[in-house]
Design a protein around this motif. Structure first.
Motif, PDB file in Angstrom:
ATOM      1  N   PHE A  73       0.827  -1.206   0.000  1.00  0.00           N
ATOM      2  CA  PHE A  73       0.000   0.000   0.000  1.00  0.00           C
ATOM      3  C   PHE A  73       0.863   1.259   0.000  1.00  0.00           C
ATOM      4  O   PHE A  73       0.622   2.185  -0.779  1.00  0.00           O
ATOM      5  CB  PHE A  73      -0.935  -0.006   1.221  1.00  0.00           C
ATOM      6  N   ILE A  74       1.880   1.293   0.855  1.00  0.00           N
ATOM      7  CA  ILE A  74       2.771   2.460   0.937  1.00  0.00           C
ATOM      8  C   ILE A  74       3.478   2.677  -0.401  1.00  0.00           C
ATOM      9  O   ILE A  74       3.604   3.808  -0.870  1.00  0.00           O
ATOM     10  CB  ILE A  74       3.791   2.291   2.084  1.00  0.00           C
ATOM     11  N   GLU A  75       3.919   1.608  -1.025  1.00  0.00           N
ATOM     12  CA  GLU A  75       4.559   1.718  -2.339  1.00  0.00           C
ATOM     13  C   GLU A  75       3.597   2.284  -3.376  1.00  0.00           C
ATOM     14  O   GLU A  75       3.975   3.139  -4.190  1.00  0.00           O
ATOM     15  CB  GLU A  75       5.081   0.357  -2.795  1.00  0.00           C
ATOM     16  N   ALA A  76       2.341   1.834  -3.350  1.00  0.00           N
ATOM     17  CA  ALA A  76       1.347   2.326  -4.310  1.00  0.00           C
ATOM     18  C   ALA A  76       1.076   3.811  -4.118  1.00  0.00           C
ATOM     19  O   ALA A  76       1.046   4.576  -5.083  1.00  0.00           O
ATOM     20  CB  ALA A  76       0.052   1.525  -4.181  1.00  0.00           C
ATOM     21  N   VAL A  77       0.897   4.237  -2.882  1.00  0.00           N
ATOM     22  CA  VAL A  77       0.614   5.655  -2.595  1.00  0.00           C
ATOM     23  C   VAL A  77       1.831   6.506  -2.954  1.00  0.00           C
ATOM     24  O   VAL A  77       1.689   7.557  -3.586  1.00  0.00           O
ATOM     25  CB  VAL A  77       0.190   5.852  -1.125  1.00  0.00           C
ATOM     26  N   SER A  78       3.007   6.054  -2.578  1.00  0.00           N
ATOM     27  CA  SER A  78       4.225   6.804  -2.897  1.00  0.00           C
ATOM     28  C   SER A  78       4.403   6.954  -4.398  1.00  0.00           C
ATOM     29  O   SER A  78       4.797   8.021  -4.882  1.00  0.00           O
ATOM     30  CB  SER A  78       5.450   6.115  -2.289  1.00  0.00           C
ATOM     31  N   SER A  79       4.106   5.904  -5.143  1.00  0.00           N
ATOM     32  CA  SER A  79       4.246   6.002  -6.604  1.00  0.00           C
ATOM     33  C   SER A  79       3.242   6.981  -7.187  1.00  0.00           C
ATOM     34  O   SER A  79       3.552   7.691  -8.136  1.00  0.00           O
ATOM     35  CB  SER A  79       4.118   4.628  -7.261  1.00  0.00           C
ATOM     36  N   LYS A  80       2.047   7.046  -6.610  1.00  0.00           N
ATOM     37  CA  LYS A  80       1.048   8.028  -7.070  1.00  0.00           C
ATOM     38  C   LYS A  80       1.537   9.444  -6.794  1.00  0.00           C
ATOM     39  O   LYS A  80       1.405  10.325  -7.644  1.00  0.00           O
ATOM     40  CB  LYS A  80      -0.300   7.803  -6.387  1.00  0.00           C
ATOM     41  N   LEU A  81       2.089   9.671  -5.621  1.00  0.00           N
ATOM     42  CA  LEU A  81       2.596  11.004  -5.284  1.00  0.00           C
ATOM     43  C   LEU A  81       3.785  11.374  -6.159  1.00  0.00           C
ATOM     44  O   LEU A  81       3.892  12.506  -6.623  1.00  0.00           O
ATOM     45  CB  LEU A  81       2.973  11.068  -3.802  1.00  0.00           C
ATOM     46  N   PHE A  82       4.676  10.424  -6.399  1.00  0.00           N
ATOM     47  CA  PHE A  82       5.832  10.668  -7.249  1.00  0.00           C
ATOM     48  C   PHE A  82       5.396  10.944  -8.686  1.00  0.00           C
ATOM     49  O   PHE A  82       5.924  11.846  -9.337  1.00  0.00           O
ATOM     50  CB  PHE A  82       6.795   9.483  -7.203  1.00  0.00           C
ATOM     51  N   ALA A  83       4.421  10.193  -9.187  1.00  0.00           N
ATOM     52  CA  ALA A  83       3.932  10.378 -10.557  1.00  0.00           C
ATOM     53  C   ALA A  83       3.332  11.771 -10.734  1.00  0.00           C
ATOM     54  O   ALA A  83       3.570  12.443 -11.742  1.00  0.00           O
ATOM     55  CB  ALA A  83       2.923   9.300 -10.922  1.00  0.00           C
ATOM     56  N   ARG A  84       2.571  12.223  -9.749  1.00  0.00           N
ATOM     57  CA  ARG A  84       1.980  13.564  -9.808  1.00  0.00           C
ATOM     58  C   ARG A  84       3.076  14.618  -9.810  1.00  0.00           C
ATOM     59  O   ARG A  84       2.992  15.619 -10.492  1.00  0.00           O
ATOM     60  CB  ARG A  84       1.011  13.802  -8.661  1.00  0.00           C
ATOM     61  N   GLU A  85       4.125  14.378  -9.033  1.00  0.00           N
ATOM     62  CA  GLU A  85       5.239  15.321  -8.972  1.00  0.00           C
ATOM     63  C   GLU A  85       5.959  15.380 -10.314  1.00  0.00           C
ATOM     64  O   GLU A  85       6.325  16.448 -10.790  1.00  0.00           O
ATOM     65  CB  GLU A  85       6.196  14.874  -7.864  1.00  0.00           C
ATOM     66  N   ALA A  86       6.156  14.235 -10.934  1.00  0.00           N
ATOM     67  CA  ALA A  86       6.838  14.169 -12.231  1.00  0.00           C
ATOM     68  C   ALA A  86       6.025  14.850 -13.319  1.00  0.00           C
ATOM     69  O   ALA A  86       6.579  15.483 -14.230  1.00  0.00           O
ATOM     70  CB  ALA A  86       7.112  12.716 -12.609  1.00  0.00           C
ATOM     71  N   MET A  87       4.705  14.773 -13.240  1.00  0.00           N
ATOM     72  CA  MET A  87       3.828  15.403 -14.240  1.00  0.00           C
ATOM     73  C   MET A  87       3.920  16.923 -14.148  1.00  0.00           C
ATOM     74  O   MET A  87       3.831  17.613 -15.147  1.00  0.00           O
ATOM     75  CB  MET A  87       2.378  14.956 -14.051  1.00  0.00           C
ATOM     76  N   ILE A  88       4.096  17.428 -12.932  1.00  0.00           N
ATOM     77  CA  ILE A  88       4.134  18.876 -12.709  1.00  0.00           C
ATOM     78  C   ILE A  88       5.477  19.454 -13.127  1.00  0.00           C
ATOM     79  O   ILE A  88       5.552  20.554 -13.641  1.00  0.00           O
ATOM     80  CB  ILE A  88       3.810  19.194 -11.232  1.00  0.00           C
ATOM     81  N   ALA A  89       6.540  18.707 -12.896  1.00  0.00           N
ATOM     82  CA  ALA A  89       7.899  19.202 -13.169  1.00  0.00           C
ATOM     83  C   ALA A  89       8.175  19.375 -14.637  1.00  0.00           C
ATOM     84  O   ALA A  89       7.554  19.038 -15.530  1.00  0.00           O
ATOM     85  CB  ALA A  89       8.912  18.253 -12.560  1.00  0.00           C
TER      86      ALA A  89
END
Length: 89
Positions: A73-89
């Motif tokens: 679960f932690i890996e899934a949530v972290s990947s979602k947060l990282f993906a959103r960050e990568a989209m913004i950058a």
């Protein structure tokens, strides 16, 4: 962000309320569990807004059946947060 740092947090506040075989799993069935998840992710992702964290938790929860092993679960949530960050950058 290291998933391991999040996993090293004190999860006893959540686990102590669960039956022994559900300890180490995330179900998102209790408000206190969701509140704790939000607090932990805010601590480790201070640049993320609370709503971004809530959306990532919801997305992680929707991705599979409940309860889900904590690490998964932690890996899934972290990947979602990282993906959103990568989209913004």
């Amino acid at each position: 962000m290291s998933v391991q740092k999040i996993l090293n947090e004190d999860w006893s506040l959540i686990d102590d309320k669960k039956i022994p075989e559900h300890r180490g799993y995330i179900s998102c069935e209790e408000v206190s569990e969701i509140d704790y998840l939000i607090a932990v992710f805010r601590k480790h992702y201070p640049t993320k807004s609370e709503i971004e964290i809530i959306y990532a938790i919801a997305a992680g929860w929707r991705c599979s059946s409940s309860p889900k092993p904590r690490q998964q679960f932690i890996e899934a949530v972290s990947s979602k947060l990282f993906a959103r960050e990568a989209m913004i950058a």
